[in-house]
Design an enzyme around this catalytic site. Structure first.
Site, PDB file in Angstrom:
ATOM      1  N   LYS A  11       0.822  -1.213   0.000  1.00  0.00           N
ATOM      2  CA  LYS A  11       0.000   0.000   0.000  1.00  0.00           C
ATOM      3  C   LYS A  11       0.862   1.272   0.000  1.00  0.00           C
ATOM      4  O   LYS A  11       2.066   1.214   0.274  1.00  0.00           O
ATOM      5  CB  LYS A  11      -0.930  -0.044   1.217  1.00  0.00           C
ATOM      6  N   ARG A  87      -2.573 -14.616   4.565  1.00  0.00           N
ATOM      7  CA  ARG A  87      -3.234 -13.877   5.659  1.00  0.00           C
ATOM      8  C   ARG A  87      -2.437 -14.078   6.952  1.00  0.00           C
ATOM      9  O   ARG A  87      -2.315 -13.166   7.761  1.00  0.00           O
ATOM     10  CB  ARG A  87      -4.679 -14.350   5.864  1.00  0.00           C
ATOM     11  N   ARG A 104       2.506  -6.885   8.844  1.00  0.00           N
ATOM     12  CA  ARG A 104       1.861  -5.697   9.433  1.00  0.00           C
ATOM     13  C   ARG A 104       2.469  -5.317  10.780  1.00  0.00           C
ATOM     14  O   ARG A 104       2.581  -4.138  11.100  1.00  0.00           O
ATOM     15  CB  ARG A 104       0.352  -5.932   9.525  1.00  0.00           C
ATOM     16  N   ASN A 114      -1.986   0.098   6.741  1.00  0.00           N
ATOM     17  CA  ASN A 114      -1.489  -1.166   7.292  1.00  0.00           C
ATOM     18  C   ASN A 114      -0.600  -1.961   6.320  1.00  0.00           C
ATOM     19  O   ASN A 114      -0.545  -3.179   6.369  1.00  0.00           O
ATOM     20  CB  ASN A 114      -2.647  -1.998   7.853  1.00  0.00           C
ATOM     21  N   GLU A 128      -9.588 -10.204  -7.833  1.00  0.00           N
ATOM     22  CA  GLU A 128      -8.588  -9.146  -7.655  1.00  0.00           C
ATOM     23  C   GLU A 128      -7.410  -9.318  -8.626  1.00  0.00           C
ATOM     24  O   GLU A 128      -6.904  -8.331  -9.177  1.00  0.00           O
ATOM     25  CB  GLU A 128      -8.117  -9.143  -6.194  1.00  0.00           C
TER      26      GLU A 128
HETATM   27  N1  UDP Z   1      -9.646  -0.274   7.246  1.00  0.00           N
HETATM   28  C1  UDP Z   1      -9.714   0.933   7.906  1.00  0.00           C
HETATM   29  N2  UDP Z   1     -10.380   0.987   9.116  1.00  0.00           N
HETATM   30  C2  UDP Z   1     -10.985  -0.110   9.655  1.00  0.00           C
HETATM   31  C3  UDP Z   1     -10.906  -1.331   8.973  1.00  0.00           C
HETATM   32  C4  UDP Z   1     -10.237  -1.382   7.774  1.00  0.00           C
HETATM   33  O1  UDP Z   1      -9.193   1.942   7.430  1.00  0.00           O
HETATM   34  O2  UDP Z   1     -11.579   0.005  10.741  1.00  0.00           O
HETATM   35  C5  UDP Z   1      -8.938  -0.339   5.950  1.00  0.00           C
HETATM   36  C6  UDP Z   1      -7.576  -1.049   6.074  1.00  0.00           C
HETATM   37  O3  UDP Z   1      -6.663  -0.424   5.177  1.00  0.00           O
HETATM   38  C7  UDP Z   1      -7.937  -2.457   5.644  1.00  0.00           C
HETATM   39  C8  UDP Z   1      -8.949  -2.193   4.533  1.00  0.00           C
HETATM   40  O4  UDP Z   1      -9.702  -1.086   5.014  1.00  0.00           O
HETATM   41  O5  UDP Z   1      -6.784  -3.179   5.205  1.00  0.00           O
HETATM   42  C9  UDP Z   1      -9.860  -3.340   4.201  1.00  0.00           C
HETATM   43  O6  UDP Z   1     -10.489  -3.790   5.389  1.00  0.00           O
HETATM   44  P1  UDP Z   1     -10.630  -5.335   5.722  1.00  0.00           P
HETATM   45  O7  UDP Z   1     -11.591  -5.475   6.852  1.00  0.00           O
HETATM   46  O8  UDP Z   1     -10.914  -6.092   4.472  1.00  0.00           O
HETATM   47  O9  UDP Z   1      -9.177  -5.727   6.297  1.00  0.00           O
HETATM   48  P2  UDP Z   1      -8.016  -6.632   5.661  1.00  0.00           P
HETATM   49  O10 UDP Z   1      -8.675  -7.716   4.873  1.00  0.00           O
HETATM   50  O11 UDP Z   1      -7.165  -5.720   4.812  1.00  0.00           O
HETATM   51  O12 UDP Z   1      -7.244  -7.171   6.848  1.00  0.00           O
HETATM   52 MG    MG Z   2     -10.073  -7.623   3.357  1.00  0.00          MG
END
Ligand code: UDP
Ligand code: MG
Length: 147
Positions: A11, A87, A104, A114, A128
């Site tokens: 990112k 993950r 992370r 993140n 994707e």
């Molecule tokens: N995000 C955020 N605030 C939150 C949760 C998520 O800004 O409370 C952003 C963060 O960059 C995250 C992305 O939105 O990686 C997508 O969220 P997701 O729940 O899919 O998390 P991920 O799969 O990336 O762990």
């Molecule tokens: Mg996600």
């Protein structure tokens, strides 16, 4: 293709901070093969479509703004059980909850910034990957294009 592939982005915060190399090193050390990769920058429209599944969530606007704030590295990764394995390597969304030894934990600065994206299912890994890469930009382990 199911089960062996995931999609990732490094990112804007991590690219800006000079962490492309450090993150790719952890990806290599984790045993993932790079099938496709590019440095690019998302337009607002592209980020909105990519994160469409989050459009009802309160952070959607900020997420789109952040993901368009600078270049990102997009990549398709190959490994057995890739989605789950990746993950595990990236750690929890909130870096304060991410385990030691995860990407992370090492590189993320906040829940929004993140450092990396990782697909959450085989179906989304395909969606994707297809969003970013045509077949001619994907390579087999033998170095053949059109994977
Ligand atoms: N995000 C955020 N605030 C939150 C949760 C998520 O800004 O409370 C952003 C963060 O960059 C995250 C992305 O939105 O990686 C997508 O969220 P997701 O729940 O899919 O998390 P991920 O799969 O990336 O762990
Ligand atoms: Mg996600």
């Amino acid at each position: 293709m199911s089960g062996s592939y995931t999609f990732t982005m490094i990112k804007p915060d991590a690219v800006q901070a000079g962490n492309i190399g450090g993150i790719l090193n952890m990806i290599n050390e984790g045993g993932f093969r790079i099938v496709a990769m590019k440095l690019t920058k998302l337009t607002k429209r592209q980020a909105e479509v990519f994160y469409e599944i989050h459009q009802e969530r309160p952070f959607y606007g900020e997420l789109v703004e952040y993901m368009t704030s600078g270049p990102i590295v997009a990549a398709i990764l190959e490994k057995d059980n890739a989605v789950e394995a990746y993950r595990e390597l990236i750690g929890a969304t909130d870096p304060t909850k991410a385990a030691e030894g995860t990407i992370r934990k090492k590189f993320a600065t906040s829940i929004a910034a993140n450092a990396v994206h990782g697909s959450d299912s085989d179906d989304n890994a395909k969606i994707e990957s297809d969003f970013f890469f045509p077949r001619l930009e994907r390579f087999t382990a033998e170095g053949e294009s059109c994977y």
